[in-house]
Design an enzyme around this catalytic site. Structure first.
Site, PDB file in Angstrom:
ATOM      1  N   MET A   1      -0.143   1.035   4.999  1.00 50.77           N
ATOM      2  CA  MET A   1      -0.904   1.319   6.209  1.00 50.77           C
ATOM      3  C   MET A   1      -1.969   0.253   6.423  1.00 50.77           C
ATOM      4  O   MET A   1      -2.417  -0.407   5.491  1.00 50.77           O
ATOM      5  CB  MET A   1      -1.569   2.695   6.111  1.00 50.77           C
ATOM      6  CG  MET A   1      -2.595   2.829   5.004  1.00 50.77           C
ATOM      7  SD  MET A   1      -3.334   4.476   4.992  1.00 50.77           S
ATOM      8  CE  MET A   1      -4.396   4.356   3.546  1.00 50.77           C
TER       9      MET A   1
ATOM     10  N   ASP B   1      -4.488  -4.822   5.889  1.00 53.68           N
ATOM     11  CA  ASP B   1      -5.024  -5.579   4.760  1.00 53.68           C
ATOM     12  C   ASP B   1      -4.061  -6.697   4.352  1.00 53.68           C
ATOM     13  O   ASP B   1      -2.898  -6.447   4.054  1.00 53.68           O
ATOM     14  CB  ASP B   1      -5.264  -4.635   3.577  1.00 53.68           C
ATOM     15  CG  ASP B   1      -5.937  -5.332   2.402  1.00 53.68           C
ATOM     16  OD1 ASP B   1      -6.774  -6.225   2.646  1.00 53.68           O
ATOM     17  OD2 ASP B   1      -5.626  -4.972   1.249  1.00 53.68           O
TER      18      ASP B   1
ATOM     19  N   SER C   1       0.857  -1.181   0.000  1.00 53.02           N
ATOM     20  CA  SER C   1       0.000   0.000   0.000  1.00 53.02           C
ATOM     21  C   SER C   1       0.898   1.237   0.000  1.00 53.02           C
ATOM     22  O   SER C   1       1.709   1.388  -0.902  1.00 53.02           O
ATOM     23  CB  SER C   1      -0.955  -0.015   1.203  1.00 53.02           C
ATOM     24  OG  SER C   1      -1.846   1.079   1.165  1.00 53.02           O
ATOM     25  N   THR C   2       0.792   2.097   0.999  1.00 53.11           N
ATOM     26  CA  THR C   2       1.545   3.346   1.015  1.00 53.11           C
ATOM     27  C   THR C   2       3.048   3.080   0.920  1.00 53.11           C
ATOM     28  O   THR C   2       3.612   2.324   1.704  1.00 53.11           O
ATOM     29  CB  THR C   2       1.250   4.126   2.305  1.00 53.11           C
ATOM     30  OG1 THR C   2      -0.157   4.201   2.483  1.00 53.11           O
ATOM     31  CG2 THR C   2       1.840   5.519   2.245  1.00 53.11           C
TER      32      THR C   2
ATOM     33  N   HIS D   1      -2.512  -1.079  -3.468  1.00 53.15           N
ATOM     34  CA  HIS D   1      -3.684  -0.223  -3.333  1.00 53.15           C
ATOM     35  C   HIS D   1      -3.555   0.970  -4.275  1.00 53.15           C
ATOM     36  O   HIS D   1      -2.696   1.840  -4.078  1.00 53.15           O
ATOM     37  CB  HIS D   1      -3.824   0.271  -1.889  1.00 53.15           C
ATOM     38  CG  HIS D   1      -4.127  -0.814  -0.915  1.00 53.15           C
ATOM     39  ND1 HIS D   1      -3.928  -0.673   0.439  1.00 53.15           N
ATOM     40  CD2 HIS D   1      -4.628  -2.072  -1.080  1.00 53.15           C
ATOM     41  CE1 HIS D   1      -4.288  -1.799   1.061  1.00 53.15           C
ATOM     42  NE2 HIS D   1      -4.706  -2.650   0.151  1.00 53.15           N
TER      43      HIS D   1
END
Length: 365
Positions: free
Chosen positions: A296, A299, A177-178, A203
């Site tokens: 973050m 997930d 993600s991030t 993401h």
């Protein structure tokens, strides 16, 4: 607790007003300044010492990328890009992430007021994450006419034996993600053309993964593309979940295939790492290799443990090299990791394992 101080940089008075209002509605953050261009923003940053800035790309006097480049060399700080949802905007956003921006918001081309208000939760979540992100100083600018290293295709491997057939029957599953766009690049670029197939959930919203896949494809020996529904998953290829769609793995006869679907978000995400990793646990079992990178939230963490229980071997990025140590932390807490490694060591460890007889390799954790 001190509020997160934010400076908004955007040439649109409407966007500045909307972002200021969205930020000031939060009990834990405050917009301490709003600048119409980077030169005004530079003075604000000096005077106000914000924790995070939001930065538009197209602005007068100095574009957002040039300002970001100078900022990350001279005074590194968390930046959330605000980028228009266009193909050009996606390319520029990926360059910004390469320079050190923590994350981005894809603002709509029309219906700005309603669009940004619909994205309010996403915007403030990204600002919160950025405020605690690990930000690194950007290296010196290359000499004129010299492309940055990551903009050049990977140099050929030194001569070596091909990976064993047993390894090429495996599938590598990556979740991020991030901070993940650059982390994924770091893992993929060293891999040889005969690597096992790779399936990736990063993401990303619709409109960005096409540019992301094309950028990686230009840098890697393996072929990188957006996954297509019912596409056969082949060695030497990487398949990225299209923005706004889940990606999972299934079997069709003796082949593995990609399933792309527009079902409900999982863990607030679509695509979701949970969806990909659960399918890997169910369909691949010991033929899976899991990699959890910076991001973050949680997930995919529990699903990665399911992969491990089904026989996969899992790598998790360590805290020091993560932009955000959320998903990796949760994967570790779930007991999903076999090895916890700095980002730069994941690809070498993976290649070493693939070149070995898997039956003789002991788990390290």
């Amino acid at each position: 607790m001190a509020k997160i101080k934010v400076v908004v940089v955007d040439d649109s008075a409407l966007v500045r007003s909307l972002l200021t209002e969205i930020i000031n509605r939060q009990p834990d953050m405050q917009c301490v300044g709003a600048a119409a261009d980077p030169l005004v923003a530079r003075e604000m940053i000096r005077e106000l010492n914000p924790d995070v800035i939001t930065l538009d790309v197209e602005m007068p006097r100095m574009d957002g990328l040039e300002f970001l480049s100078r900022l990350m060399r001279l005074r590194p700080m968390p930046v959330v890009m605000v980028s228009t949802l266009t193909e050009q905007g996606a390319d520029i956003t990926l360059r910004a992430l390469e320079m050190g921006a923590v994350d981005y918001v894809a603002k709509p081309r029309i219906g700005i007021s309603s669009g940004l208000n619909e994205l309010a939760t996403d915007i403030v979540d990204k600002i919160r994450v950025a405020a605690s992100a690990h930000v690194k100083r950007l290296g010196p600018a290359p000499a004129a006419g010299t492309p940055p290293p990551s903009a050049s295709p990977a140099s050929p491997d030194t001569p070596r034996a091909p990976l064993p057939r047993l390894s090429t029957e495996k599938i590598i599953c990556i979740g991020a993600s991030t901070g993940g766009t650059e982390a994924i690049r770091e893992v993929l670029v060293p891999l040889p053309a005969d690597s096992p197939a790779i399936v990736i959930t990063q993401h990303m919203p619709p409109g960005f993964t096409t540019s992301f896949a094309a950028r990686l494809d230009s840098l890697c020996r393996i072929r990188v593309q957006e996954a297509r529904h019912n596409q056969r998953i082949l060695p030497g290829h990487a398949y990225i979940a299209p923005g706004g769609h889940h990606l999972r793995i299934d079997r069709s006869g003796s082949n593995y295939v990609a399933v792309v679907e527009d079902t409900e978000p999982v863990n607030r995400h679509r695509p979701s790492v949970e969806v990909l990793f659960k399918s890997a646990a169910r369909v691949l079992g010991p033929n899976a290799i899991g990699i959890m990178l910076t991001g973050m939230g949680a997930d995919g963490a529990q699903a990665m443990r399911e992969m491990k229980d089904a026989g996969s071997y899992n790598y998790v990025q360590d805290e020091a090299s993560c932009v955000v140590f959320g998903m990796p932390r949760m994967a570790i807490q779930c007991g999903a990791a076999h090895e916890i490694l700095p980002l730069t060591q994941i690809a070498p460890a993976l290649l070493s394992r693939l070149a070995s007889n898997p039956a003789l390799v002991r788990h390290r954790i």
